[in-house]
Motif scaffolding. Structure first.
Motif, mmCIF file in Angstrom:
data_model
loop_
_atom_site.group_PDB
_atom_site.id
_atom_site.type_symbol
_atom_site.label_atom_id
_atom_site.label_comp_id
_atom_site.label_asym_id
_atom_site.label_seq_id
_atom_site.Cartn_x
_atom_site.Cartn_y
_atom_site.Cartn_z
ATOM 1 N N ARG A 47 2.482 -8.902 -7.786
ATOM 2 C CA ARG A 47 2.691 -9.272 -6.469
ATOM 3 C C ARG A 47 1.421 -9.209 -5.618
ATOM 4 N NH1 ARG A 47 7.010 -8.296 -9.011
ATOM 5 N NH2 ARG A 47 5.695 -6.467 -9.509
ATOM 6 N N THR A 48 0.913 -8.311 -5.313
ATOM 7 C CA THR A 48 0.021 -8.082 -4.161
ATOM 8 C C THR A 48 -1.252 -8.977 -4.554
ATOM 9 O OG1 THR A 48 0.738 -5.830 -3.818
ATOM 10 C CG2 THR A 48 -1.416 -6.367 -2.909
ATOM 11 N N ARG A 97 -7.664 -2.646 -4.176
ATOM 12 C CA ARG A 97 -6.730 -1.612 -4.560
ATOM 13 C C ARG A 97 -7.254 -0.679 -5.562
ATOM 14 N NH1 ARG A 97 -0.625 -2.799 -7.088
ATOM 15 N NH2 ARG A 97 -0.621 -3.242 -4.878
ATOM 16 N N HIS A 124 -0.438 1.497 1.861
ATOM 17 C CA HIS A 124 -0.192 -0.031 1.354
ATOM 18 C C HIS A 124 0.219 -0.848 2.358
ATOM 19 C CE1 HIS A 124 0.309 -3.473 -1.086
ATOM 20 N NE2 HIS A 124 1.090 -2.819 -2.077
ATOM 21 N N GLN A 127 1.866 -4.278 2.262
ATOM 22 C CA GLN A 127 3.236 -4.423 1.884
ATOM 23 C C GLN A 127 4.210 -3.657 3.121
ATOM 24 O OE1 GLN A 127 4.713 -4.745 -1.357
ATOM 25 N NE2 GLN A 127 6.729 -4.477 -0.403
ATOM 26 N N ARG A 157 3.147 4.811 -1.908
ATOM 27 C CA ARG A 157 2.083 4.588 -0.741
ATOM 28 C C ARG A 157 2.991 3.605 0.233
ATOM 29 N NH1 ARG A 157 -2.012 1.979 -5.152
ATOM 30 N NH2 ARG A 157 -0.647 0.649 -5.909
ATOM 31 N N VAL A 158 4.169 3.011 -0.395
ATOM 32 C CA VAL A 158 4.823 2.054 0.160
ATOM 33 C C VAL A 158 5.922 2.931 1.136
ATOM 34 C CG1 VAL A 158 6.793 0.406 -0.129
ATOM 35 C CG2 VAL A 158 5.077 0.482 -1.765
ATOM 36 N N ARG A 205 10.141 2.450 -6.758
ATOM 37 C CA ARG A 205 9.990 2.806 -8.215
ATOM 38 C C ARG A 205 9.181 4.124 -8.355
ATOM 39 N NH1 ARG A 205 5.407 2.469 -11.573
ATOM 40 N NH2 ARG A 205 4.251 2.093 -9.731
ATOM 41 N N GLN A 207 6.931 6.550 -9.499
ATOM 42 C CA GLN A 207 5.542 6.276 -9.824
ATOM 43 C C GLN A 207 5.005 7.084 -10.962
ATOM 44 O OE1 GLN A 207 3.627 4.303 -7.319
ATOM 45 N NE2 GLN A 207 6.001 3.812 -7.219
ATOM 46 N N PRO A 245 9.804 -2.933 -2.968
ATOM 47 C CA PRO A 245 8.670 -3.483 -3.072
ATOM 48 C C PRO A 245 8.512 -3.974 -4.532
ATOM 49 C CG PRO A 245 8.430 -1.269 -3.305
ATOM 50 C CD PRO A 245 9.875 -1.218 -3.187
ATOM 51 N N ALA A 246 9.179 -3.851 -5.619
ATOM 52 C CA ALA A 246 8.888 -4.160 -6.932
ATOM 53 C C ALA A 246 7.484 -3.633 -7.467
ATOM 54 C CB ALA A 246 8.996 -5.831 -7.336
ATOM 55 N N PRO A 247 6.954 -3.700 -8.691
ATOM 56 C CA PRO A 247 7.987 -3.827 -9.703
ATOM 57 C C PRO A 247 9.069 -3.041 -9.924
ATOM 58 C CG PRO A 247 6.110 -2.596 -10.555
ATOM 59 C CD PRO A 247 5.666 -2.970 -9.082
HETATM 60 C C1 NCD Z 1 3.898 -1.123 -5.078
HETATM 61 C C2 NCD Z 1 2.776 -0.670 -5.113
HETATM 62 O O1 NCD Z 1 1.620 -0.941 -5.832
HETATM 63 O O2 NCD Z 1 2.398 0.515 -4.289
HETATM 64 N N1 NCD Z 1 3.918 -2.636 -5.617
HETATM 65 C C3 NCD Z 1 3.401 -3.507 -4.690
HETATM 66 O O3 NCD Z 1 2.527 -3.639 -4.258
HETATM 67 N N2 NCD Z 1 4.358 -4.473 -4.528
HETATM 68 C C4 NCD Z 1 4.949 -0.431 -5.829
HETATM 69 C C5 NCD Z 1 4.795 0.373 -6.969
HETATM 70 O O4 NCD Z 1 4.047 0.069 -7.699
HETATM 71 O O5 NCD Z 1 5.993 0.962 -7.229
#
Ligand code: NCD
Length: 289
Positions: A47-48, A97, A124, A127, A157-158, A205, A207, A245-247
Motif C-alpha cells: 500500500r504505502t 522505508r 509511520h 499512515q 509504528r502505526v 497486525r 508484527q 492499516p493492512a496488511p
Molecule cells: C503498516 C506498516 O507497514 O507499518 N502497513 C502499512 O503501511 N499500511 C502496518 C503493518 O505492516 O502491519
C-alpha cells in the motif's frame, strides 16, 4: 526543504492543513510539480509504496526507479551515501522505508527532503495522516472522538504515530493488547470494555517480523481474546467504524467477513492514502502546507 519524519513534531496546524489539501486533491484539484523523487523501500510494502507511486503520478513528478536488491547498499554503501547520491544527481525528495528505528538521524545534513514511509517500530506519519483524514471525514472532527487501538502496540509504528497525533488533536485514545505488548502505553487486555462505546476500533497486525511471538497465541486464541470477532462487531454502537492499516491477517485480528462490512473503512483508508501522499509531496517539495 521540509522533511516528514514523525508525527511527534508535526504541529496541529500543519496536520490540519495537510488534511485539507488532501481533501482538495480528493475533489479533483491537480497541482503538478516539476521535480524528481525516488522511493527507497528497504522493507516490504504494498500500500504505502504503491500509493506513493500513484500520488507521484498524479503530481506529475518524475520517479526514478530504485531496487534495493540491486543497489550499492549490497556493496556496503551506507544509507547516508545513498541519499547523498540522490541529492547529487538532482532528486528533490526521497521516500524511505527502513527497518531501523530513526534511521533518519543518520541523514542529518542532507538537503534532499526525506519523507518517512515507516522506520522499524518507530513512526509511520503518512499512515497516521491518512487515518486522521478518514476519521475526520467520518465524524467531521477529531476532538472528543474515542479511538480504541487494538493489538501489537509496542511494535507498531502505526499505533505510535496515531497515539501521538490523535492525542494532540484532542481524541480519546485507548489501547488494548496483551500486557507484554503495551510498550510505554497504559493498556487493558479487554476489548469488551470499550467495544460498545468507542467510535473507532483500529485493529493492528501482529508484527511477527519484529519479535518472537509468544507461543501463548495460536491464531484462534488471539482472535478470541484480542480480535474483532463477529460477536464483538455486533456490540459496536451505531455509526462506529472499523479501521486497519493492512496488511490484514484475516481471521486473526479481524474476522474475515468484517473486512468489507458496512462499518469497515479499510479500503477507504487506502484510497485516502493517495491524496494524503499528494499533499505530503507538495509539502516536502514546495514547502506548502
Ligand atoms: C503498516 C506498516 O507497514 O507499518 N502497513 C502499512 O503501511 N499500511 C502496518 C503493518 O505492516 O502491519
Amino acid at each position: 526543504m521540509p522533511n516528514l519524519l514523525s508525527m511527534n513534531n508535526l504541529e496541529n496546524d500543519t496536520i490540519m492543513s495537510l488534511l485539507k489539501r488532501a481533501g482538495e486533491f480528493q475533489q479533483g484539484e491537480r497541482a503538478p510539480i516539476d521535480g524528481t523523487v525516488v522511493n527507497l523501500f528497504f522493507e516490504p510494502s504494498t500500500r504505502t509504496k504503491m500509493s506513493f507511486e500513484m500520488a507521484e503520478h498524479h503530481m506529475g513528478l518524475a520517479v526514478l526507479p530504485f531496487e534495493t536488491a540491486f543497489s550499492s547498499i549490497l556493496k556496503g554503501e551506507t544509507l547516508y551515501d545513498t541519499v547523498k547520491t540522490m541529492e547529487a544527481i538532482g532528486v528533490g525528495a526521497v521516500i524511505i522505508r527502513h527497518e531501523e528505528e530513526e534511521y533518519y538521524q543518520q541523514l542529518e545534513g542532507c538537503k534532499v527532503a526525506v519523507i518517512n514511509g515507516g522506520d522499524g517500530s518507530g513512526q509511520h506519519p503518512t499512515q497516521s495522516l491518512l487515518d486522521l483524514m478518514t476519521i475526520y471525514q467520518e465524524f467531521g472532527r477529531i476532538e472528543g472522538i474515542h479511538v480504541t487501538i487494538v493489538g501489537d502496540i509496542a511494535h507498531s509504528r502505526v499505533a505510535k504515530s496515531n497515539a501521538s497525533a490523535l492525542k494532540k488533536l484532542g481524541a480519546i485514545v485507548s489501547f488494548i493488547c496483551p500486557e507484554e505488548w503495551s510498550g510505554d502505553y497504559e493498556s487493558s487486555e479487554h476489548l469488551d470494555e470499550f467495544i460498545e462505546t468507542t467510535d473507532v476500533v483500529m485493529m493492528l497486525r501482529v508484527q511477527h517480523e519484529r519479535h518472537a511471538v509468544s507461543a501463548l497465541f495460536s491464531k484462534e486464541n488471539y482472535h478470541e481474546q484480542y480480535g474483532l470477532t463477529v460477536a464483538r462487531e455486533k456490540k459496536m454502537k451505531d455509526g462506529a467504524i472499523i479501521m486497519h492499516p493492512a496488511p490484514i491477517n484475516r481471521g486473526v485480528e479481524i474476522a474475515d467477513c468484517l473486512v468489507e462490512c458496512e462499518r469497515s473503512r479499510i479500503f477507504k483508508q487506502m484510497a485516502n492514502g493517495v491524496y494524503i501522499r499528494m499533499a505530503v509531496l507538495e509539502y516536502a517539495l514546495k514547502g506548502r502546507d
